[in-house]
Write a protein that holds these residues in place. Sequence first.
Motif, mmCIF file in Angstrom:
data_model
loop_
_atom_site.group_PDB
_atom_site.id
_atom_site.type_symbol
_atom_site.label_atom_id
_atom_site.label_comp_id
_atom_site.label_asym_id
_atom_site.label_seq_id
_atom_site.Cartn_x
_atom_site.Cartn_y
_atom_site.Cartn_z
ATOM 1 N N ARG A 89 0.886 -1.156 0.166
ATOM 2 C CA ARG A 89 -0.061 0.010 0.124
ATOM 3 C C ARG A 89 0.928 1.419 0.081
ATOM 4 N N ARG A 90 2.005 1.091 0.567
ATOM 5 C CA ARG A 90 2.741 2.423 0.517
ATOM 6 C C ARG A 90 3.273 2.861 -0.864
ATOM 7 N N ALA A 98 0.389 4.072 -2.624
ATOM 8 C CA ALA A 98 0.255 5.431 -2.230
ATOM 9 C C ALA A 98 1.110 6.404 -2.882
ATOM 10 N N ASP A 126 -1.000 8.915 -5.510
ATOM 11 C CA ASP A 126 -1.006 10.276 -4.771
ATOM 12 C C ASP A 126 -2.308 10.252 -3.784
ATOM 13 N N VAL A 127 -2.739 8.720 -3.370
ATOM 14 C CA VAL A 127 -3.948 8.423 -2.860
ATOM 15 C C VAL A 127 -3.349 8.089 -1.256
ATOM 16 N N SER A 128 -3.877 8.791 -0.145
ATOM 17 C CA SER A 128 -3.480 8.534 1.122
ATOM 18 C C SER A 128 -3.518 7.088 1.454
ATOM 19 N N LEU A 129 -2.685 6.787 2.417
ATOM 20 C CA LEU A 129 -2.620 5.345 3.025
ATOM 21 C C LEU A 129 -3.693 4.917 3.669
ATOM 22 N N ILE A 139 -6.348 3.980 1.159
ATOM 23 C CA ILE A 139 -6.126 2.617 0.700
ATOM 24 C C ILE A 139 -6.516 1.464 1.499
ATOM 25 N N THR A 155 -10.329 9.199 -7.993
ATOM 26 C CA THR A 155 -9.271 8.360 -6.966
ATOM 27 C C THR A 155 -9.300 7.057 -7.392
#
Length: 252
Positions: free
Chosen positions: A80-81, A84, A88-91, A94, A109
Motif C-alpha cells: 500500500r505504501r 500510495a 497520490d492517494v492517502s494510506l 487505501i 481516485t
Amino acid sequence: MAACREGGGRMSGIAVYAPPGGFPHGTRARYVGSKCRCDECRRANREYARARARATPNGLVDAASVRAHLTELAKQGIGRRTVAAASDVSLSAISLVRTGRKLKLRAQTAARLMAVDASAIADGALVRAVETRAALRELRRLGLSKREIARRLGSTAESPSLQLTRRRVTAKNALKVTKLLAAVRAEHAAKRAERRCGQCDESHGESRFAVLRELGAEDLADLPRTWPCLYGGAKGAALLAEDLKRIAPEAE
C-alpha cells in the motif's frame, strides 16, 4: 456594455460577500453574487458551465474492482505504501478500500488507483520467485551456464556464481532476470534466422538482403533458378516479390 441588471448581494437566502465596489463585470462571481445579467457576465457564466461539463466526472463509484486490483498488486509484492506513492492517494484511504470498510470512492481516485501496475513496484520490494526460477531454468536450457548468467546479471566477482534459494526475490533482481531472458531469446532467434542453408550455404535470414542489393536486374530475375532453395516454386516467387519491394526504395 449592455444594461446591467443586478439583484443585490443575496442568493437563495445566502449572503454573498462582495468586495468594495462589487465584483468586476465579466466574471461569474458578479453573475452569481450580484446577479448581474449583462452580456459579459452571462458569457462568463456560460464558459464556466461549459468547463464543468467538459471536466472529468468525479461521482462516487463502487470500490469492488479497485479492491480486487489492490489485492492483485499485493500478490505481486506491491504494497500500500508503494501504491500510495504512485497514485497520490492517502494510506488511510487505501487501507479502507483494501479491508472493505470503504465501499465507494470518487471516480478520479479510483482511476488513479487502477492506473498503478507492476511498473510502480519498488526495487527493494519482495516478489514471488516462481517466475524468476522458471526464467533461470529457460536460460540454462538455452545454453547459459550459472556462471555466465551471474556475469550477465551484473556480478563483478572474480568467479561469479548464481544462488537462488529463497521463495522471494527483490523486484529489481526479478526484472534483471526477465530482461536477460528476453535478450537471450532475441540472440537465439537471430542465430536461427541467420543459419546457413545446407543446399546453398547462404543465410535465408536478414543477411540475404545484402546479397540482393549487389545483384543486377538480370540476376534478380534469374533468382528462382539460381537460388531455388529460397526462391524456387510459387512460395519462393511470392517471397522474392516481397523482398524486391523491400529493397526497391533503397535503389530509388
